[in-house]
Design a protein around this motif. Sequence first.
Motif, PDB file in Angstrom:
ATOM      1  N   UNK A  87       3.730  -2.499   0.367  1.00  0.00           N
ATOM      2  CA  UNK A  87       4.961  -1.846  -0.065  1.00  0.00           C
ATOM      3  C   UNK A  87       6.183  -2.632   0.408  1.00  0.00           C
ATOM      4  N   UNK A  88       7.181  -2.729  -0.453  1.00  0.00           N
ATOM      5  CA  UNK A  88       8.414  -3.462  -0.184  1.00  0.00           C
ATOM      6  C   UNK A  88       8.196  -4.959  -0.015  1.00  0.00           C
ATOM      7  N   UNK A  89       7.013  -5.432  -0.393  1.00  0.00           N
ATOM      8  CA  UNK A  89       6.744  -6.863  -0.314  1.00  0.00           C
ATOM      9  C   UNK A  89       6.749  -7.498  -1.692  1.00  0.00           C
ATOM     10  N   UNK A  90       6.329  -8.753  -1.740  1.00  0.00           N
ATOM     11  CA  UNK A  90       6.183  -9.489  -2.988  1.00  0.00           C
ATOM     12  C   UNK A  90       5.204 -10.627  -2.743  1.00  0.00           C
ATOM     13  N   UNK A  91       5.034 -11.484  -3.735  1.00  0.00           N
ATOM     14  CA  UNK A  91       4.060 -12.569  -3.594  1.00  0.00           C
ATOM     15  C   UNK A  91       4.360 -13.465  -2.406  1.00  0.00           C
ATOM     16  N   UNK A 123       7.947  -3.013  -5.514  1.00  0.00           N
ATOM     17  CA  UNK A 123       8.165  -2.542  -4.146  1.00  0.00           C
ATOM     18  C   UNK A 123       7.308  -1.339  -3.780  1.00  0.00           C
ATOM     19  N   UNK A 124       7.146  -0.387  -4.701  1.00  0.00           N
ATOM     20  CA  UNK A 124       6.411   0.838  -4.371  1.00  0.00           C
ATOM     21  C   UNK A 124       5.638   1.349  -5.574  1.00  0.00           C
ATOM     22  N   UNK A 125       5.013   0.454  -6.317  1.00  0.00           N
ATOM     23  CA  UNK A 125       4.281   0.829  -7.526  1.00  0.00           C
ATOM     24  C   UNK A 125       2.877   1.319  -7.235  1.00  0.00           C
ATOM     25  N   UNK A 126       2.358   0.994  -6.066  1.00  0.00           N
ATOM     26  CA  UNK A 126       0.949   1.212  -5.745  1.00  0.00           C
ATOM     27  C   UNK A 126       0.052   0.625  -6.841  1.00  0.00           C
ATOM     28  N   UNK A 127       0.556  -0.467  -7.414  1.00  0.00           N
ATOM     29  CA  UNK A 127      -0.184  -1.337  -8.331  1.00  0.00           C
ATOM     30  C   UNK A 127      -0.697  -0.612  -9.577  1.00  0.00           C
ATOM     31  N   UNK A 160      -7.951  -9.657  -2.097  1.00  0.00           N
ATOM     32  CA  UNK A 160      -7.448  -9.374  -0.757  1.00  0.00           C
ATOM     33  C   UNK A 160      -6.273  -8.424  -0.910  1.00  0.00           C
ATOM     34  N   UNK A 161      -6.303  -7.300  -0.240  1.00  0.00           N
ATOM     35  CA  UNK A 161      -5.210  -6.336  -0.339  1.00  0.00           C
ATOM     36  C   UNK A 161      -4.718  -5.905   1.020  1.00  0.00           C
ATOM     37  N   UNK A 162      -3.394  -5.918   1.202  1.00  0.00           N
ATOM     38  CA  UNK A 162      -2.778  -5.499   2.457  1.00  0.00           C
ATOM     39  C   UNK A 162      -1.955  -4.250   2.206  1.00  0.00           C
ATOM     40  N   UNK A 163      -2.197  -3.201   2.989  1.00  0.00           N
ATOM     41  CA  UNK A 163      -1.451  -1.950   2.904  1.00  0.00           C
ATOM     42  C   UNK A 163      -1.497  -1.414   1.471  1.00  0.00           C
ATOM     43  N   UNK A 164      -0.345  -1.273   0.806  1.00  0.00           N
ATOM     44  CA  UNK A 164      -0.346  -0.822  -0.581  1.00  0.00           C
ATOM     45  C   UNK A 164      -1.264  -1.693  -1.437  1.00  0.00           C
ATOM     46  N   UNK A 194      -3.070  15.067  -1.205  1.00  0.00           N
ATOM     47  CA  UNK A 194      -1.832  14.912  -1.944  1.00  0.00           C
ATOM     48  C   UNK A 194      -0.638  15.047  -1.010  1.00  0.00           C
ATOM     49  N   UNK A 195      -0.715  15.914  -0.011  1.00  0.00           N
ATOM     50  CA  UNK A 195       0.394  16.050   0.939  1.00  0.00           C
ATOM     51  C   UNK A 195       0.652  14.747   1.679  1.00  0.00           C
ATOM     52  N   UNK A 196      -0.420  14.037   2.055  1.00  0.00           N
ATOM     53  CA  UNK A 196      -0.247  12.743   2.728  1.00  0.00           C
ATOM     54  C   UNK A 196       0.512  11.780   1.826  1.00  0.00           C
ATOM     55  N   UNK A 197       0.132  11.714   0.567  1.00  0.00           N
ATOM     56  CA  UNK A 197       0.779  10.790  -0.372  1.00  0.00           C
ATOM     57  C   UNK A 197       2.204  11.229  -0.679  1.00  0.00           C
ATOM     58  N   UNK A 198       2.402  12.534  -0.851  1.00  0.00           N
ATOM     59  CA  UNK A 198       3.728  13.048  -1.202  1.00  0.00           C
ATOM     60  C   UNK A 198       4.733  12.808  -0.088  1.00  0.00           C
ATOM     61  N   UNK A 199       4.278  12.883   1.156  1.00  0.00           N
ATOM     62  CA  UNK A 199       5.189  12.732   2.291  1.00  0.00           C
ATOM     63  C   UNK A 199       5.817  11.358   2.378  1.00  0.00           C
ATOM     64  N   UNK A 200       5.185  10.356   1.774  1.00  0.00           N
ATOM     65  CA  UNK A 200       5.756   9.007   1.798  1.00  0.00           C
ATOM     66  C   UNK A 200       6.133   8.531   0.397  1.00  0.00           C
ATOM     67  N   UNK A 201       6.193   9.473  -0.548  1.00  0.00           N
ATOM     68  CA  UNK A 201       6.588   9.157  -1.916  1.00  0.00           C
ATOM     69  C   UNK A 201       5.749   8.009  -2.476  1.00  0.00           C
ATOM     70  N   UNK A 202       4.422   8.166  -2.359  1.00  0.00           N
ATOM     71  CA  UNK A 202       3.529   7.092  -2.777  1.00  0.00           C
ATOM     72  C   UNK A 202       3.136   7.173  -4.247  1.00  0.00           C
ATOM     73  N   UNK A 203       3.205   8.362  -4.847  1.00  0.00           N
ATOM     74  CA  UNK A 203       2.820   8.526  -6.240  1.00  0.00           C
ATOM     75  C   UNK A 203       3.836   9.410  -6.949  1.00  0.00           C
TER      76      UNK A 203
END
Length: 282
Positions: A87-91, A123-127, A160-164, A194-203
């Motif tokens: 999240x908030x990263x790029x290539x 930044x926050x697409x969760x791919x 290879x996946x890091x975090x998001x 869903x509460x875990x994901x909602x709390x960080x605005x992941x989806x």
Amino acid sequence: MSVLGAGAVAGAVGGAVVEDVLPGGVRLRRLLGLTGPDGTVPQIAAGPVRAETVRSAARGRDVRLVVFDPPGEHPDDLPVCLALHGRDGDAATFTGLGTAQFLAAAVAAGTPPFRVVAVDGGAATYWHARTPGDDPMAMLTGELPRWLADRSMPEPTRALGISMGGSGALQYARARPGQLTAVALLSPALFRTWNDARNVDAYRDEADWREHEPLLHTDAVTGPGTGAGRIALWCGTEDPFCPAARRLAALPGVRASLPRGEHTGGFWRRVMPEAMVELGAG
């Protein structure tokens, strides 16, 4: 708290600190240096790094494509590992982490050579297609193969996946059943509820989470003939995603290492050498 005071507390509570009994245990362990050392980038000559901009119709914008080659002369058809940032990263995140040097060190130590390819996923697409007109997964499955072919490279067989990007790597494996031989996950951003994901605005909403959350579709990535091949997982016990990582680690065929560590670049550099060996094994 002074260093002396922290030492006195540590002596008094002993294993209680290590077992997370005390409130604020992570902060205390960090103060005491008990969350593990930061990894360092190997002091080794790296192979070529090629960065360019390509147009993604799926994402509706220009994106960066970064290719990390191992040192030396190699054929165009070396195996390709797709690297997905957090999240908030790029290539370019993978350049800063020292991917070129970690790859060079692994190959110098005997790991079969392969290439690493990173691309901007947002930044926050969760791919996945979280917002209209921006579909990173369609970019990976529909456009990336053509970009690689235009550069005489085959489609990725490892991820290879890091975090998001850990969530993204599992979604990518699900989208390409039977096509990947190895997936390496570093502190994957997975959400048990869903509460875990909602709390960080992941989806976008609960339906979006249910459709794309890898923990809700494990049969699509860990069973025989599924997309992920071998899955190797590293997550620090002080990482907020560790409980979710433990759930993934409990599945058959998932190899996991859960040492002391946090959700930081220092932790990812610490485990990157092992990840490179795992990915190189194909």
